[in-house]
Design a protein around this motif. Sequence first.
Motif, PDB file in Angstrom:
ATOM      1  N   CYS B 171      59.004  53.867  49.644  1.00  0.00           N
ATOM      2  CA  CYS B 171      57.731  53.296  49.214  1.00  0.00           C
ATOM      3  C   CYS B 171      57.762  51.844  49.640  1.00  0.00           C
ATOM      4  O   CYS B 171      58.425  51.036  49.004  1.00  0.00           O
ATOM      5  CB  CYS B 171      57.575  53.390  47.706  1.00  0.00           C
ATOM      6  SG  CYS B 171      57.755  55.053  47.086  1.00  0.00           S
ATOM      7  N   ASP B 172      57.065  51.539  50.726  1.00  0.00           N
ATOM      8  CA  ASP B 172      57.174  50.213  51.321  1.00  0.00           C
ATOM      9  C   ASP B 172      55.914  49.384  51.112  1.00  0.00           C
ATOM     10  O   ASP B 172      54.800  49.895  51.238  1.00  0.00           O
ATOM     11  CB  ASP B 172      57.409  50.340  52.832  1.00  0.00           C
ATOM     12  CG  ASP B 172      58.856  50.628  53.165  1.00  0.00           C
ATOM     13  OD1 ASP B 172      59.560  51.150  52.275  1.00  0.00           O
ATOM     14  OD2 ASP B 172      59.273  50.330  54.296  1.00  0.00           O
ATOM     15  N   PHE B 173      56.126  48.119  50.811  1.00  0.00           N
ATOM     16  CA  PHE B 173      55.049  47.140  50.717  1.00  0.00           C
ATOM     17  C   PHE B 173      55.447  45.994  51.636  1.00  0.00           C
ATOM     18  O   PHE B 173      56.557  45.472  51.517  1.00  0.00           O
ATOM     19  CB  PHE B 173      54.935  46.657  49.261  1.00  0.00           C
ATOM     20  CG  PHE B 173      53.995  45.500  49.055  1.00  0.00           C
ATOM     21  CD1 PHE B 173      52.698  45.706  48.599  1.00  0.00           C
ATOM     22  CD2 PHE B 173      54.404  44.191  49.290  1.00  0.00           C
ATOM     23  CE1 PHE B 173      51.830  44.636  48.388  1.00  0.00           C
ATOM     24  CE2 PHE B 173      53.535  43.114  49.084  1.00  0.00           C
ATOM     25  CZ  PHE B 173      52.248  43.347  48.630  1.00  0.00           C
ATOM     26  N   ASP B 174      54.577  45.616  52.571  1.00  0.00           N
ATOM     27  CA  ASP B 174      54.905  44.533  53.501  1.00  0.00           C
ATOM     28  C   ASP B 174      53.731  43.585  53.683  1.00  0.00           C
ATOM     29  O   ASP B 174      52.573  44.004  53.631  1.00  0.00           O
ATOM     30  CB  ASP B 174      55.293  45.105  54.872  1.00  0.00           C
ATOM     31  CG  ASP B 174      56.582  45.890  54.842  1.00  0.00           C
ATOM     32  OD1 ASP B 174      57.628  45.343  55.207  1.00  0.00           O
ATOM     33  OD2 ASP B 174      56.549  47.062  54.409  1.00  0.00           O
ATOM     34  N   ILE B 175      54.062  42.339  53.903  1.00  0.00           N
ATOM     35  CA  ILE B 175      53.052  41.325  54.192  1.00  0.00           C
ATOM     36  C   ILE B 175      53.339  40.771  55.581  1.00  0.00           C
ATOM     37  O   ILE B 175      54.422  40.227  55.817  1.00  0.00           O
ATOM     38  CB  ILE B 175      53.095  40.180  53.151  1.00  0.00           C
ATOM     39  CG1 ILE B 175      52.849  40.734  51.748  1.00  0.00           C
ATOM     40  CG2 ILE B 175      52.067  39.107  53.491  1.00  0.00           C
ATOM     41  CD1 ILE B 175      53.114  39.729  50.635  1.00  0.00           C
TER      42      ILE B 175
END
Lengths: 502, 502
Positions: B171-175
């Motif tokens: 479960c990836d969150f990237d900015i």
Amino acid sequence: MAAQEAAVRAQAEAVRRLKQDKADPDEIAKEVAKLLEMKAQLGGDEGKPKFVLKTPKGTRDYGPKQMAIRERVFSAIISCFKRHGAEVIDTPVFELKETLTGKYGEDSKLIYDLKDQGGELLSLRYDLTVPFARYLAMNKITNIKRYHIAKVYRRDNPAMTRGRYREFYQCDFDIAGQFDPMIPDAECLKIVHEILSDLQLGDFVVKVNDRRILDGMFAVCGVPDSKFRTICSSVDKLDKVPWEEVRSEMVGEKGLSPEAADRIGEYVQLHGGLDLIERLLQDPKLSQNKLAKEGLGDMKLLFEYLTLFGITGKISFDLSLARGLDYYTGVIFEAVLLQQENEHVEELVGVGSVAGGGRYDGLVGMFDPKGRKVPCVGVSIGIERIFSILEQRLEASEEKIRTTETQVLVASAQKKLLEERLKLISELWDAGIKAEMLYKKNPKLLNQLQYCEDTGIPLVAIVGEQELKDGVVKLRIVATREEVNIRRESLVEEIRTRTSQP
Amino acid sequence: MAAQEAAVRAQAEAVRRLKQDKADPDEIAKEVAKLLEMKAQLGGDEGKPKFVLKTPKGTRDYGPKQMAIRERVFSAIISCFKRHGAEVIDTPVFELKETLTGKYGEDSKLIYDLKDQGGELLSLRYDLTVPFARYLAMNKITNIKRYHIAKVYRRDNPAMTRGRYREFYQCDFDIAGQFDPMIPDAECLKIVHEILSDLQLGDFVVKVNDRRILDGMFAVCGVPDSKFRTICSSVDKLDKVPWEEVRSEMVGEKGLSPEAADRIGEYVQLHGGLDLIERLLQDPKLSQNKLAKEGLGDMKLLFEYLTLFGITGKISFDLSLARGLDYYTGVIFEAVLLQQENEHVEELVGVGSVAGGGRYDGLVGMFDPKGRKVPCVGVSIGIERIFSILEQRLEASEEKIRTTETQVLVASAQKKLLEERLKLISELWDAGIKAEMLYKKNPKLLNQLQYCEDTGIPLVAIVGEQELKDGVVKLRIVATREEVNIRRESLVEEIRTRTSQP
């Protein structure tokens, strides 16, 4: 050539610079080696970059807008499956190769195999039905109603504008267990009807047939037993090519007698409802065939249940429906969109099957060491075509679709307020408010407001020197440009009220 | 042997029966052939079935109960990602092989390749970060905040009881984007903190370090440039093996001087907060190294922002944290569960990393034909370990978990009411009520009530001769056994009221 020349020029320039900087010879040698490697990577005389920036053939990325559409469709489908009391399961994306062997007839050549890297031989799943049957046999489950939404893989010829991909979603609903005839089968058709109505894709028809009626028909038409499956897959092409072509495949390629083919031709042109079923039950040849009679009897029962569900208007008993997969044993069906409401869209998307399924009473037994059967019936929604239609419809309509749910942007009108913005946004997050801020120390107010316009954020919480002193936050409503001072302790409640869905 | 004997006995018996029935010799021959085939399938002397019924090594199915847990966890994680304003994307499960080449250092050997079946060479994705970078470069996106939840594949040694699989969710969150330093980095840590707090997994700590600090440290300790990466992956093992072992790998296998190793040993034992950062900024050797100084300066800024978020209590600046992947360039972090509240669970599950991430400013540039960089920072939640913990906790607690959302079972007390049940359930479905019925023509009332007990359905709508005449339905509340007659036109509203969540 141009790229190669550029690399050489760059190299010369680098050496020159290094000399000016009086770098030591080792450094220069290193730099030259690096540049030579770069040159090699540029790929010699052709001057093409050696790297191809793409997704594999027949696949695609989903960007935020496509995902927003996808989630709408999934949500409609999942609601329907849950409304019918289904549980949900998931299985691995690959199976042992032998699990898939002998289940798909002529389509087996489309299976993706994994490379043998030592260990088990694996293949990517081709559908969700065979993994489901393997799951039932492995866990000795004789009774379940489940859905499964996941990607499957087929090395087919992609036609992406019409929603045919090599990696695509299937949304499957299946009922496994020994039950009284046609009750679960009727529910599967009800589900197709509910989903297609709910998604408002335009007019549709669900074609229904039965493998036993097909087999009985082949028998009375004089098709030898050994040719049933291959003749069946010829009939399956009737939705795409005219009868004459299918007939010549049967006679020419598959060695069927012209008389048998012509007898088939008479049957497969028939379609209708209860009246047709009654007529065929009186058909002098078909009514003598045990399988056909069983199939027609069940078809009659099915139509009675569908009448109680009030959905026979969109169901057509169609003797040309065959469905290619080997594992079907009883009722089969396929939903087809009749036409698009928008003519522009119709051209691009084409019209095709958006759902299909049927009864497969023997598949689980193929996995059980003792051959114990678990009767199953299920439906698979072909989501990619539905995505294509909805995507193109959305593009045509110029409707703006939000890709986030952010309620408020935390902003500042003056400089040096990063710390204050961080403190406020942290309070909002902790209270469950969906909040964003720009990742700049001193963003301009105009840029912050523009960001809200672009992304559809409805509120802006503005902190400033004066507001901080007064213990308030200025809340701006983006749509009306109205601004109100809200006491800090009431801010969360205020945002909730103003963004609650009616 | 036993199986073979049984087959032969069965064969003899069949022949005997056939003779008694005066069957013709052809029939007998066919039957014998069938039995011989059966015997062959039994696999000769070993008597083992030839078919192995399992999922591939390192993978598993999720049954309805596991899925219920999985959906709870996903829902908590997705809420958090949406709270932070993320969009969502999806990419194919496989990429061109060359897309993954050279991104994972020593771990590349764990990549699953697909078989060359003609066409492109493909590999299953190893993580979601490299596909994300490929997506950004391909679509020339320089600015996005997105999450992506999907399965990734590693040919690792599975340890399934501890939640280590070959197919597992990330479960990836990237900015992505050019922003002021450490603001997005701080948000990633806030997200880890929110999710782990929300899931109530027990106490945790998030270790933080910076690749630049590590590289600076290696430089001042006397590690040659060429050995940075390999020494880094030795340091990465410090969470699993003691320093002495890591030291002997560095000196023995990797040829580092004992003095350099000992100097590293002094640094990697340090961990703390702002105080440690300040101390190292004064460190006579580190403060002379440009990279280390940059890293320490940013680390200080990060801790200032984390203080504003109020989460420094669970964040530890830890010089032993290295993280194996090649692509990190700045801040790196990893969340570790400290211990389980339940001792029984601790033994089974072990304690380990449940989230990790960092800054990778160079990865997108590796895909861009002109090498244009897009700075990125992101976090990946390691969902499988969290599932393992929650599954085992649930088992220990004996809490009953519902796997469907069905509100009402449509039942009948008398026979011959199938049609009436079908009519009523169809009405309920069309009104959006989640309803089930047993797929029997004449089910016993007791069986229908038992089904509700087993599956947690709270209401039963009972149709009977008398109710039909009176235009009512008998609604039974399963928990209290109370029964009330409801007018048919009010039934939907009554079910909604009685099953609405408070």
